[in-house]
Scaffold this active site. Structure first.
Site, short mmCIF file in Angstrom:
data_model
loop_
_atom_site.label_atom_id
_atom_site.label_comp_id
_atom_site.label_asym_id
_atom_site.label_seq_id
_atom_site.Cartn_x
_atom_site.Cartn_y
_atom_site.Cartn_z
N GLU A 92 -4.85 -27.70 36.31
CA GLU A 92 -5.21 -27.56 37.81
C GLU A 92 -4.54 -26.37 38.50
O GLU A 92 -3.45 -25.76 38.06
CB GLU A 92 -4.63 -28.83 38.30
CG GLU A 92 -5.08 -30.09 38.12
CD GLU A 92 -4.59 -31.29 38.73
OE1 GLU A 92 -4.90 -32.42 38.41
OE2 GLU A 92 -3.27 -31.14 39.42
N CYS A 110 -1.30 -21.99 43.95
CA CYS A 110 0.00 -22.48 42.99
C CYS A 110 -0.87 -22.73 41.56
O CYS A 110 -2.07 -23.31 41.54
CB CYS A 110 0.16 -23.74 43.57
SG CYS A 110 1.43 -24.81 42.23
N CYS A 117 3.46 -29.36 29.20
CA CYS A 117 4.77 -28.87 29.30
C CYS A 117 5.99 -29.51 28.50
O CYS A 117 5.77 -30.55 28.31
CB CYS A 117 5.52 -28.96 30.90
SG CYS A 117 6.95 -28.07 30.98
N CYS A 121 10.91 -33.03 32.08
CA CYS A 121 11.49 -33.43 33.73
C CYS A 121 11.12 -34.87 33.93
O CYS A 121 10.05 -35.30 33.71
CB CYS A 121 11.28 -32.41 34.57
SG CYS A 121 11.83 -30.99 34.38
N CYS A 124 8.13 -35.70 36.34
CA CYS A 124 7.07 -34.90 36.13
C CYS A 124 6.06 -35.58 35.31
O CYS A 124 6.24 -35.90 34.03
CB CYS A 124 7.62 -33.56 35.92
SG CYS A 124 5.96 -32.59 35.33
N GLY A 166 3.46 -26.23 33.55
CA GLY A 166 4.00 -25.60 32.79
C GLY A 166 5.34 -24.95 33.43
O GLY A 166 5.55 -24.91 34.48
N ASN A 297 7.50 -36.79 45.42
CA ASN A 297 5.85 -37.24 45.30
C ASN A 297 5.86 -38.41 44.25
O ASN A 297 5.85 -38.00 43.21
CB ASN A 297 4.97 -36.25 45.12
CG ASN A 297 3.63 -36.56 45.09
OD1 ASN A 297 3.25 -37.39 45.66
ND2 ASN A 297 2.83 -35.80 44.46
N CYS A 340 8.23 -27.39 41.08
CA CYS A 340 7.58 -27.28 39.78
C CYS A 340 7.73 -29.02 39.21
O CYS A 340 8.80 -29.83 39.77
CB CYS A 340 8.55 -26.96 38.83
SG CYS A 340 8.28 -26.88 37.06
S1 SF4 Z 1 8.68 -30.21 36.40
FE1 SF4 Z 1 7.85 -28.22 35.68
S2 SF4 Z 1 9.46 -27.62 33.99
FE2 SF4 Z 1 9.51 -29.93 34.43
S3 SF4 Z 1 8.19 -30.96 32.83
FE3 SF4 Z 1 7.29 -30.76 34.82
S4 SF4 Z 1 6.03 -28.83 34.44
FE4 SF4 Z 1 7.59 -28.68 33.10
#
Ligand code: SF4
Length: 364
Positions: A92, A110, A117, A121, A124, A166, A297, A340
């Site tokens: 995306e 963006c 990734c 995190c 995420c 990523g 979010n 991120c």
């Molecule tokens: S927040 Fe960024 S660095 Fe962390 S898992 Fe998601 S995409 Fe990867």
């Protein structure tokens, strides 16, 4: 296999036209068609000789990705694009429209730098399925190229932020190569101060960027100044602990003199207490930094809740006491965020693209 001309450096393009028996200046002509006129059809490139155009049709192509879906956020201020990649992956990108008091309307794109990734995190969605592969610089540039072709009239992308899916420093060389293409006046011509690379805290990447002759901006996703909590939220901290990360940020500032943006996603009663703000204030006070305060979010895979504005304001006031500058980012109405980790979904089919309806925060 046809050569994808998008993403080639000028020197590589020259080499390619020489291979086709043409003069070097043909590379500049091609660049103009590809990046300024955004043309994808060689037969429309009328100032190239007929023989050259035929050779290009046989041996080259412009891009190998496709926009398969797009959705607008509230009021048309944001637009999310889903790309299909050769091999069946999806990524995306999100285009955001901001009003800058000094520069007027600006379009910020963006971009994604990887398919999935590996950083895991906690908050995420795109890290949940791990990393499929790195994107090439051509694939990063291609996101901007396709979206540029969808813009009306003389509208142009003014800012690039590497904050999509990523970790850019896990794909350092390709990300930097893409930055150089974006900056090139013969291509996108986007000034370095309008390009931001966002990292979750890859220390060697920060140090390496400090030594590059590239004036791009750096954003660091911090999210807490507490080492124990950071290890829980961001496993990258197990490899690059907080003190090493902050040392690298200071080194970057000494070398470049540039301000760093710290991204801080606020998770209710996890990292949004006044004590958390004081810990952050102590950690970065004295640095030339701006903290972006971003309400979480929420994603299905993470139990954390979004901080209410009242708590965020108290957090900000606590930071003020340490002389740390911060700004509360406004919601924008799309299923992504500024920091991120908030775009973030690994798609297996176009049907999985989320609604463009809830919770985006404004970024510069
Ligand atoms: S927040 Fe960024 S660095 Fe962390 S898992 Fe998601 S995409 Fe990867």
């Amino acid at each position: 296999m046809k050569k994808n001309l998008l993403g080639l450096s000028h020197e590589e393009l020259v080499e390619f036209v020489l291979e086709l028996g043409e003069k070097p200046f043909r590379a500049s002509q091609l660049e103009k068609w590809i990046y300024k006129k955004l043309e994808s059809d060689f037969s429309a490139m009328t100032d190239l000789g007929a023989g050259f155009r035929t050779a290009l049709e046989e041996k080259a192509q412009i891009g190998n990705m496709e926009i398969v879906k797009e959705k607008s956020g509230r009021g048309g201020l944001t637009r999310k694009y889903l790309f299909s990649l050769p091999g069946g992956d999806y990524i995306e990108s999100v285009l955001m429209r901001f009003f800058d008091p000094e520069e007027g309307d600006r379009l910020t794109l963006c971009l994604s730098t990887q398919v999935g990734c590996a950083m895991s995190c906690a908050f995420c969605a795109s890290g949940m399925n791990g990393l499929s592969r790195n994107l090439s610089s051509a694939e990063m540039v291609e996101q901007a190229w396709h979206i540029s072709r969808r813009l009306a009239g003389d509208e142009r992308i003014g800012n690039i932020v590497f904050m999509g899916i990523g970790e850019p420093f896990a794909n350092y060389n390709e990300t930097l190569a893409a930055c150089r293409i974006f900056q090139d006046p013969a291509r996108f011509g986007i000034g370095a101060r309008h390009i931001t690379i966002s990292t979750c805290g890859i220390v060697p990447g920060i140090k390496r960027l400090a030594g590059e002759n590239l004036q791009v901006r750096l954003a660091v996703s911090l999210h807490t100044a507490n080492e124990k909590l950071r290890k829980e939220l961001m496993p990258v901290s197990r490899s690059f602990p907080l003190d090493e990360l902050l040392e690298a940020c200071k080194y970057y500032q000494e070398k470049t003199g540039r301000r760093i943006t710290f991204e801080y996603i606020l998770i209710r009663e996890v990292n949004d207490n006044a004590a958390d703000a004081r810990e952050l204030g102590r950690a970065i006070s004295g640095m030339n930094a701006m903290v972006n305060l971003i309400p979480l979010n929420p994603v299905d895979e993470f139990a954390g809740k979004r901080s209410p504005l009242t708590r965020i304001k108290i957090f900000k006031e606590a930071l003020d006491e340490f002389g740390v500058k911060s700004v509360i980012r406004k919601e924008r109405g799309l299923n992504i965020d500024a920091a991120c980790g908030q775009l973030r979904k690994t798609h297996k089919s176009p049907d999985e693209m989320g609604d463009a309806g809830t919770g985006l925060n404004e970024i510069n």
